[in-house]
Write a protein that holds these residues in place. Structure first.
Motif, PDB file in Angstrom:
ATOM      1  N   GLY A 183       0.693  -1.178  -0.016  1.00  0.00           N
ATOM      2  CA  GLY A 183       0.144  -0.178   0.149  1.00  0.00           C
ATOM      3  C   GLY A 183       0.739   1.374   0.118  1.00  0.00           C
ATOM      4  N   ILE A 184       1.923   1.278   0.731  1.00  0.00           N
ATOM      5  CA  ILE A 184       2.748   2.377   0.890  1.00  0.00           C
ATOM      6  C   ILE A 184       3.330   2.659  -0.778  1.00  0.00           C
ATOM      7  N   VAL A 185       3.797   1.562  -1.143  1.00  0.00           N
ATOM      8  CA  VAL A 185       4.504   1.847  -2.835  1.00  0.00           C
ATOM      9  C   VAL A 185       3.197   2.337  -3.638  1.00  0.00           C
ATOM     10  N   MET A 186       2.159   1.889  -3.269  1.00  0.00           N
ATOM     11  CA  MET A 186       1.137   2.469  -4.318  1.00  0.00           C
ATOM     12  C   MET A 186       0.578   3.937  -4.086  1.00  0.00           C
TER      13      MET A 186
ATOM     14  N   THR B 105     -10.436   1.920   1.516  1.00  0.00           N
ATOM     15  CA  THR B 105     -10.927   3.089   0.719  1.00  0.00           C
ATOM     16  C   THR B 105     -10.158   4.538   0.577  1.00  0.00           C
ATOM     17  N   ARG B 106      -9.557   4.629   1.697  1.00  0.00           N
ATOM     18  CA  ARG B 106      -8.696   5.872   1.714  1.00  0.00           C
ATOM     19  C   ARG B 106      -7.390   5.563   0.988  1.00  0.00           C
ATOM     20  N   GLU B 107      -6.846   4.347   1.025  1.00  0.00           N
ATOM     21  CA  GLU B 107      -5.691   4.360   0.403  1.00  0.00           C
ATOM     22  C   GLU B 107      -5.784   4.124  -1.189  1.00  0.00           C
ATOM     23  N   THR B 108      -6.800   3.730  -1.480  1.00  0.00           N
ATOM     24  CA  THR B 108      -7.080   3.059  -2.947  1.00  0.00           C
ATOM     25  C   THR B 108      -8.190   3.943  -3.692  1.00  0.00           C
ATOM     26  N   GLY B 109      -9.188   4.635  -2.993  1.00  0.00           N
ATOM     27  CA  GLY B 109     -10.335   5.105  -3.555  1.00  0.00           C
ATOM     28  C   GLY B 109     -11.312   4.124  -3.887  1.00  0.00           C
ATOM     29  N   THR B 110     -11.054   2.820  -3.893  1.00  0.00           N
ATOM     30  CA  THR B 110     -12.119   1.923  -4.106  1.00  0.00           C
ATOM     31  C   THR B 110     -13.369   1.714  -2.900  1.00  0.00           C
ATOM     32  N   ALA B 111     -14.479   1.718  -3.266  1.00  0.00           N
ATOM     33  CA  ALA B 111     -15.364   1.797  -2.076  1.00  0.00           C
ATOM     34  C   ALA B 111     -15.602   0.338  -1.637  1.00  0.00           C
ATOM     35  N   VAL B 112     -15.338   0.409  -0.276  1.00  0.00           N
ATOM     36  CA  VAL B 112     -15.422  -1.086   0.598  1.00  0.00           C
ATOM     37  C   VAL B 112     -16.670  -0.901   1.541  1.00  0.00           C
ATOM     38  N   THR B 113     -17.669  -1.871   1.324  1.00  0.00           N
ATOM     39  CA  THR B 113     -18.769  -1.823   2.193  1.00  0.00           C
ATOM     40  C   THR B 113     -18.467  -3.096   3.110  1.00  0.00           C
TER      41      THR B 113
ATOM     42  N   ARG C 232      -6.389  -4.668  -4.476  1.00  0.00           N
ATOM     43  CA  ARG C 232      -5.613  -3.506  -4.557  1.00  0.00           C
ATOM     44  C   ARG C 232      -4.372  -3.917  -5.528  1.00  0.00           C
ATOM     45  N   ALA C 233      -4.054  -5.041  -5.620  1.00  0.00           N
ATOM     46  CA  ALA C 233      -2.795  -5.417  -6.531  1.00  0.00           C
ATOM     47  C   ALA C 233      -3.304  -5.860  -7.869  1.00  0.00           C
ATOM     48  N   HIS C 234      -4.190  -6.625  -7.883  1.00  0.00           N
ATOM     49  CA  HIS C 234      -4.771  -7.321  -9.209  1.00  0.00           C
ATOM     50  C   HIS C 234      -6.069  -6.957  -9.824  1.00  0.00           C
ATOM     51  N   ALA C 235      -6.856  -6.600  -8.902  1.00  0.00           N
ATOM     52  CA  ALA C 235      -8.380  -6.695  -9.572  1.00  0.00           C
ATOM     53  C   ALA C 235      -8.824  -5.405 -10.333  1.00  0.00           C
ATOM     54  N   GLY C 236      -8.351  -4.423  -9.917  1.00  0.00           N
ATOM     55  CA  GLY C 236      -8.890  -3.176 -10.540  1.00  0.00           C
ATOM     56  C   GLY C 236     -10.464  -3.014 -10.340  1.00  0.00           C
ATOM     57  N   ALA C 237     -10.629  -3.116  -9.247  1.00  0.00           N
ATOM     58  CA  ALA C 237     -12.243  -3.104  -8.775  1.00  0.00           C
ATOM     59  C   ALA C 237     -12.433  -1.727  -8.356  1.00  0.00           C
ATOM     60  N   THR C 238     -13.896  -1.553  -8.735  1.00  0.00           N
ATOM     61  CA  THR C 238     -14.501  -0.340  -8.149  1.00  0.00           C
ATOM     62  C   THR C 238     -14.977  -0.256  -6.942  1.00  0.00           C
ATOM     63  N   ALA C 239     -15.372  -1.677  -6.656  1.00  0.00           N
ATOM     64  CA  ALA C 239     -16.323  -1.894  -5.450  1.00  0.00           C
ATOM     65  C   ALA C 239     -16.024  -3.300  -4.846  1.00  0.00           C
ATOM     66  N   VAL C 240     -15.870  -3.104  -3.751  1.00  0.00           N
ATOM     67  CA  VAL C 240     -15.537  -4.688  -2.610  1.00  0.00           C
ATOM     68  C   VAL C 240     -16.567  -4.461  -1.329  1.00  0.00           C
ATOM     69  N   HIS C 241     -17.100  -5.668  -1.176  1.00  0.00           N
ATOM     70  CA  HIS C 241     -18.002  -5.967  -0.320  1.00  0.00           C
ATOM     71  C   HIS C 241     -17.529  -6.999   0.787  1.00  0.00           C
ATOM     72  N   LEU C 242     -17.382  -7.008   1.958  1.00  0.00           N
ATOM     73  CA  LEU C 242     -16.930  -7.869   2.895  1.00  0.00           C
ATOM     74  C   LEU C 242     -18.326  -8.024   3.874  1.00  0.00           C
TER      75      LEU C 242
ATOM     76  N   ASP D 114     -15.611  -6.387  -7.976  1.00  0.00           N
ATOM     77  CA  ASP D 114     -16.291  -6.527  -9.422  1.00  0.00           C
ATOM     78  C   ASP D 114     -15.121  -6.181 -10.170  1.00  0.00           C
ATOM     79  N   GLY D 115     -13.931  -6.818  -9.762  1.00  0.00           N
ATOM     80  CA  GLY D 115     -12.707  -6.616 -10.615  1.00  0.00           C
ATOM     81  C   GLY D 115     -12.449  -7.139 -11.761  1.00  0.00           C
ATOM     82  N   VAL D 116     -11.521  -7.471 -12.322  1.00  0.00           N
ATOM     83  CA  VAL D 116     -11.313  -8.244 -13.603  1.00  0.00           C
ATOM     84  C   VAL D 116     -11.259  -9.815 -13.585  1.00  0.00           C
ATOM     85  N   GLY D 117     -11.018 -10.274 -12.351  1.00  0.00           N
ATOM     86  CA  GLY D 117     -11.377 -11.615 -11.988  1.00  0.00           C
ATOM     87  C   GLY D 117     -10.055 -12.437 -12.608  1.00  0.00           C
TER      88      GLY D 117
END
Length: 403
Positions: free
Chosen positions: A206-209, A272-280, A308-318, A334-337
């Protein structure tokens, strides 16, 4: 029979010396059909000198035994012939012969020779009138000596076999201890590798990104978001530092400090703060033991790290679902899979499965190119007596203090 080592034969040495001394006294004081008794004293002197010079080595040396045992037969003949009451010298001649000879057959033959020699000596001293008693006495002596020798030989063999088994058992125990130590070292290395990958390595990624994004903002003169990124970067660096200290100080991963649900919420907010990807996050509090909380938290960290490293997702649900039978954590993006059937190059998914397997759980990964990914971890439920009161840290573990 097997030779007894010299340092274990002090009993025989003493018995031999005492018997020779007693025979000398009886020869001097006892009845003799002869006017002179010097042959008996000469025989005792030769026997004593021979034993003191080399005969005592016969328990260890075949040469010494071969030179000394014939003297026993001669002594069994000479002493009773001069003084019949000295025939009891056989009580030491038989044991010395059996202890110095290797083979059972040889020991039996020498016992028979000693008995015959003693019988001949008695006949020389007593005459033919004592033939029946002589045969009876020597027959009992030979049979008794052979029976006792065979019995003691059997005991000695069993003792040797037992000693050999004990030596083998000790060697096996030492080998098993070394194998267990090696397995423990390997297991600990694998555990540390999983902990470092799931904690410190994720923070460093995350620090590198964040650094790359900050450089991109700086190059594009987008300074309005730069301060926010620097704040998140500092938080990530501090989290990595604390996790490293926890691993060094406690030898284990950071232990959750409050509920797993609270830690998952903080983990989602930080992602979410680190990547901008919405996480619910849908994770109610549930009664789980400390180890299960750590395992599920690490699963969530690894899954979000892969997002963060591979998916390129716009939303994540836990989602965390707890029942009395099992606890299920699901991380869906909802990333590239990807194709789960293809071998993965990294350590993350393999370490995740290993971690769950060690805890008695399972991991199911559902994905397809372009269709997103679902990571589902299942653990058997084991409610703890009470939840810890301190806050659970999703990125800043605190080392466990062992009393």
């Amino acid at each position: 029979m097997d030779r007894i080592t010299a340092h274990r034969n002090w009993g025989l040495h003493v018995a031999f010396a005492v018997t020779v001394a007693m025979v000398a006294v009886i020869t001097l004081l006892g009845w003799s059909p002869w006017s002179t008794r010097w042959p008996a004293f000469a025989m005792l002197g030769v026997l004593a000198v021979a034993y003191a010079s080399y005969g005592w080595r016969g328990y260890d040396s075949p040469r010494a035994a071969a030179a000394f045992v014939p003297l026993l037969v001669v002594a069994a003949l000479v002493l009773p012939a001069v003084a019949p009451s000295t025939a009891f010298v056989q009580c030491i001649l038989y044991p010395v012969a059996w202890c110095q000879l290797d083979r059972l057959r040889t020991s039996v033959v020498v016992s028979v020779l000693i008995g015959i020699a003693s019988g001949v000596g008695l006949q020389i001293a007593s005459g033919p009138d004592e033939l029946v008693s002589t045969l009876l006495i020597e027959g009992v002596s030979i049979v008794g000596a052979c029976a006792l020798g065979l019995w003691i030989t059997r005991i000695a063999h069993l003792s040797d076999e037992r000693r050999q088994l004990i030596d083998e058992l000790r060697a096996t125990q030492a080998s098993l201890a070394e194998a267990n130590r090696h397995a423990g070292v390997t297991s600990e290395r694998e555990r540390l590798a999983r902990e470092i990958h799931d904690t410190v390595a994720q923070n460093l990624a995350g620090i590198v990104m964040l650094t790359e994004r900050a450089q991109s903002d700086l190059a594009g003169h987008r300074t309005d978001a730069l301060e926010e990124r620097l704040v998140v970067l500092e938080e990530s660096a501090r989290a990595a530092l604390e996790e490293s200290r926890a691993l060094i100080a406690a030898g284990a991963a950071g232990v959750p400090r409050d509920s797993l649900g609270g830690a998952l919420h903080r983990l989602g907010e930080r992602h979410t703060r680190e990547t901008g990807t919405a996480v619910t996050v849908d994770a109610p509090d549930c009664a789980l033991d400390r180890d299960a909380q750590v395992v599920l938290l690490r699963v969530a960290q690894e899954a979000l790290g892969n997002v963060r490293a591979h998916a390129g997702a716009t939303a994540v649900h836990l989602e965390l679902h707890h029942t009395p039978e099992q606890t299920v954590l699901s991380v869906q993006d909802d990333g590239v899979g990807f194709d789960p059937s293809l071998p993965a190059a990294g350590h993350g998914l393999r370490g995740l499965r290993d971690r769950l397997a060690l805890a008695g759980g399972t991991c199911r990964i559902t994905s397809a190119p372009g269709a997103g990914t679902v990571v589902q971890a299942t653990l058997p439920s084991a409610p703890a007596p009470a939840l810890p009161s301190a806050p659970l840290s999703a990125g800043r573990p605190v080392p466990q203090v062992t009393p």
